[in-house]
Design an enzyme around this catalytic site. Sequence first.
Site, PDB file in Angstrom:
ATOM      1  N   THR A 208       0.824  -1.211   0.000  1.00 56.89           N
ATOM      2  CA  THR A 208       0.000   0.000   0.000  1.00 56.89           C
ATOM      3  C   THR A 208       0.855   1.257   0.000  1.00 56.89           C
ATOM      4  OG1 THR A 208      -0.129  -0.011   2.425  1.00 56.89           O
ATOM      5  CG2 THR A 208      -1.915  -1.112   1.201  1.00 56.89           C
ATOM      6  N   ASN A 210       1.139   4.678   1.681  1.00 60.97           N
ATOM      7  CA  ASN A 210       0.732   5.289   2.946  1.00 60.97           C
ATOM      8  C   ASN A 210       0.808   6.810   2.802  1.00 60.97           C
ATOM      9  OD1 ASN A 210       0.114   5.602   5.656  1.00 60.97           O
ATOM     10  ND2 ASN A 210       2.218   5.287   6.345  1.00 60.97           N
ATOM     11  N   GLU A 259      -4.192   4.329   3.686  1.00 61.19           N
ATOM     12  CA  GLU A 259      -3.342   3.431   2.914  1.00 61.19           C
ATOM     13  C   GLU A 259      -4.088   2.974   1.664  1.00 61.19           C
ATOM     14  OE1 GLU A 259      -0.720   0.883   5.813  1.00 61.19           O
ATOM     15  OE2 GLU A 259      -2.771   0.945   6.583  1.00 61.19           O
TER      16      GLU A 259
END
Length: 314
Positions: A208, A210, A259
């Site tokens: 992901t 962030n 995220e």
Amino acid sequence: MQRWRGYEAVAGGFGRSVVTIGVFDGVHRGHQAIIGHTVKRARDLGLQSVVVTFDPHPAEVVRPGSHPAVLTEPVRKAELIEQLGVDALCVVPFTPAFSQLSAEAFVHDVLVDALHAAVVVEGDNFRFGHKAAGDLAMLTRLGRTFGFTVEEAPLVAEQELVFSSTYIRSCVDAGDVSAAAAALGRPHRLAGVVVRGDQRGRELGFPTANLMCHRYAAIPADGVYAAWLIRGGKHGGPQPASVSVGTNPTFSGRERRVEAYVLDFAGDLYGERVSLDFVAHLREQRVYTGIEPLVAQIREDVEQTRRLLARPPI
């Protein structure tokens, strides 16, 4: 579009204008109607259209600590205003000294001396000057004194619901990004710089991005969302993303994070400034008893995102 920081920066030879004034956070459908009316009147009269707004939000200066969540950062707000065909944007630094300016002095200094207003367009809830003492009736009276007219732009409503920045913030805060989009006239956008997280998503097979967002950014309620991720520069169009907002309760997280898992993407976004356009709320945050049920749920979130965002936005 000309841009000025402070009304003192307006060129001395600037001609007469049609002006509208407001915070315009979100540049939502109600704001679009007022600004659109301003642009049309200016074109009809052969004058310049001007939007006057403020930075920071007046609430933070008048009542420190009460800064509302921001729907549109200054750069994004300017872009949206420019897209409406405005000729000039004047961003007034809202300082403690400026907040003390009387309603009469505000009209004289900003509208008359700096912008040579011929017409001022506002909604009926417009307030201005020290302690918000000025209203539309006072503005009209002052207009007769200084030689400008005031036109009231009707508030935009749907099914008796008046669109406002406060209403949209409440939608975002509740995670109702669909209702927020309906009032904005486009998806709610959240921008931030991609920073390194704890790498847990990568370990689960779903790396992901962030996002580190502005301290006052209007972040949707904890949950999972379908969104479009937009990169700057020459990186192509929006990319579908499954976005988690919250503290990762399965791993006893404490820090609230945003995220984004970008579907079918294997590149590196670290250090990039990206935006997320929130399209739909998929589910609330949950605590899972182990890794396998969590991964299964993430797979389901991704497939639901893929179905919802099968077509790129226009």
